[in-house]
Scaffold this active site. Structure first.
Site, PDB file in Angstrom:
ATOM      1  N   ARG A   1       0.553  -1.285   0.161  1.00  0.00           N
ATOM      2  CA  ARG A   1       0.140  -0.140  -0.324  1.00  0.00           C
ATOM      3  C   ARG A   1       0.927   1.108   0.271  1.00  0.00           C
ATOM      4  O   ARG A   1       0.475   1.910  -1.032  1.00  0.00           O
ATOM      5  CB  ARG A   1      -1.387  -0.252   1.327  1.00  0.00           C
TER       6      ARG A   1
ATOM      7  N   LYS B   1       5.494  38.800  -4.526  1.00  0.00           N
ATOM      8  CA  LYS B   1       3.818  38.811  -4.747  1.00  0.00           C
ATOM      9  C   LYS B   1       3.375  39.529  -4.040  1.00  0.00           C
ATOM     10  O   LYS B   1       3.833  41.016  -3.774  1.00  0.00           O
ATOM     11  CB  LYS B   1       3.569  37.471  -3.895  1.00  0.00           C
TER      12      LYS B   1
ATOM     13  N   GLU C   1       5.131  39.881  -8.857  1.00  0.00           N
ATOM     14  CA  GLU C   1       4.141  39.649  -9.731  1.00  0.00           C
ATOM     15  C   GLU C   1       3.389  40.751 -10.306  1.00  0.00           C
ATOM     16  O   GLU C   1       3.484  41.619  -9.135  1.00  0.00           O
ATOM     17  CB  GLU C   1       3.260  38.689  -8.357  1.00  0.00           C
TER      18      GLU C   1
ATOM     19  N   ASP D   1      -0.032  37.602 -13.943  1.00  0.00           N
ATOM     20  CA  ASP D   1      -0.744  37.065 -12.476  1.00  0.00           C
ATOM     21  C   ASP D   1      -2.834  36.953 -12.573  1.00  0.00           C
ATOM     22  O   ASP D   1      -3.101  38.678 -12.991  1.00  0.00           O
ATOM     23  CB  ASP D   1      -0.584  37.038 -11.105  1.00  0.00           C
TER      24      ASP D   1
END
Length: 287
Positions: free
Chosen positions: A99, A166, A196, A217
């Site tokens: 698994r 960002k 960004e 963006d």
């Protein structure tokens, strides 16, 4: 895959410990210690295989006498029903590790399959499909390896190996230009600076600040095309934000250099893969 084995082995050991705990109650109650079996791993749907090296490490970590043979190369396209690996060794070890091995393999193969789909869609354009940091916590090295096996490329590995300014960074500083200047004064000259931008005004400001990479963006395609024309080769152009299989070609047509797709890692379905015992020998008896 050029994986850093100590880091991968640590994740494998953690996964085995999580699953086995104090012992495999079912297998230990049913299977004799001397029983030997053979098994096969096969795919139940069409896709791209990624993670066979990890599977081999899972089995060998639990039992170093298990023999593993891959039947296809990493990154290979496979059809439903195809055999991708053969394994033999102690039956108990095979059953206990299966698994964990499949979890890694299915997850990585699903990401590779999605990445190949995106890469194929834009094969006629000079653009790269890249991933993001939107990865499963603790599995980034494996998920990004799967992206490469699917024909994509990696964006930054983490916060430590690249600069990306960002919107939330910009909300905390005086201006985009000031942010670029401050970063440039604090990092090595060898580090590229990405910014960004959500508007053409921000693109112009990033150009004045001489950013190395400008991420467009969540821009509409027509606005993105204007931005590419405005940049005109003065920076690497990346498109990002909600890009999917139905929009990626239109984005590629704008002339961007890079298309980052968070869905490669955060939304890919695991590939359906199974492990089956095909023969056992217990004190001379074969089943």
């Amino acid at each position: 895959m050029n994986l850093k084995k100590p880091q991968v082995l640590q994740k494998i050991k953690m996964a085995l410990e999580e699953d086995i705990g104090t012992g495999d109650l079912t297998t230990e109650s049913l299977i004799d210690s001397g029983q030997i079996s053979q098994g096969i791993i096969k795919v139940k749907e069409e896709g791209v295989v990624a993670g066979l090296e990890v599977v081999e490490l899972v089995f060998s970590t639990l039992d170093n006498e298990i023999e593993f043979e891959a039947c296809v190369d990493e990154g290979a396209r496979v059809r439903a029903g195809g055999k991708i690996a053969e394994i033999s060794g102690a039956t108990a070890s095979l059953l206990t590790a299966e698994r964990v091995a499949l979890n890694f393999l299915q997850r990585m193969s699903g990401i590779a399959t999605t990445t190949r789909k995106f890469s194929d869609l834009v094969a006629d354009f000079e653009v790269r499909i890249v991933d993001t940091r939107k990865t499963t916590p603790g599995l980034r090295i494996l998920e990004k390896a799967a992206v490469r096996l699917g024909g994509g490329f990696n964006h930054r590995q983490g916060l430590y190996d690249a600069v990306m300014i960002k919107d939330n960074h910009l909300a905390a500083v005086a201006s985009l230009g000031a942010a670029v200047d401050k970063v440039r004064n604090n990092v090595s000259h060898t580090v590229k600076i990405e910014v960004e931008a959500e508007t053409l005004e921000q693109v112009e400001e990033a150009l004045r600040a001489k950013a190395d990479i400008i991420m467009l963006d969540n821009m509409e395609v027509n606005l993105m095309k204007e931005a590419v024309e405005l940049i005109n080769g003065r920076a690497i152009v990346e498109a990002s934000g909600g890009i999917n299989a139905s929009t990626v070609v239109d984005v590629a047509k704008t002339g961007v250099d890079i298309i980052s797709v968070g869905a490669l890692t955060h939304s890919s379905n695991s590939l359906d893969i199974s492990f089956d015992l095909v023969g056992s020998d217990n004190n001379g008896k074969t089943a």
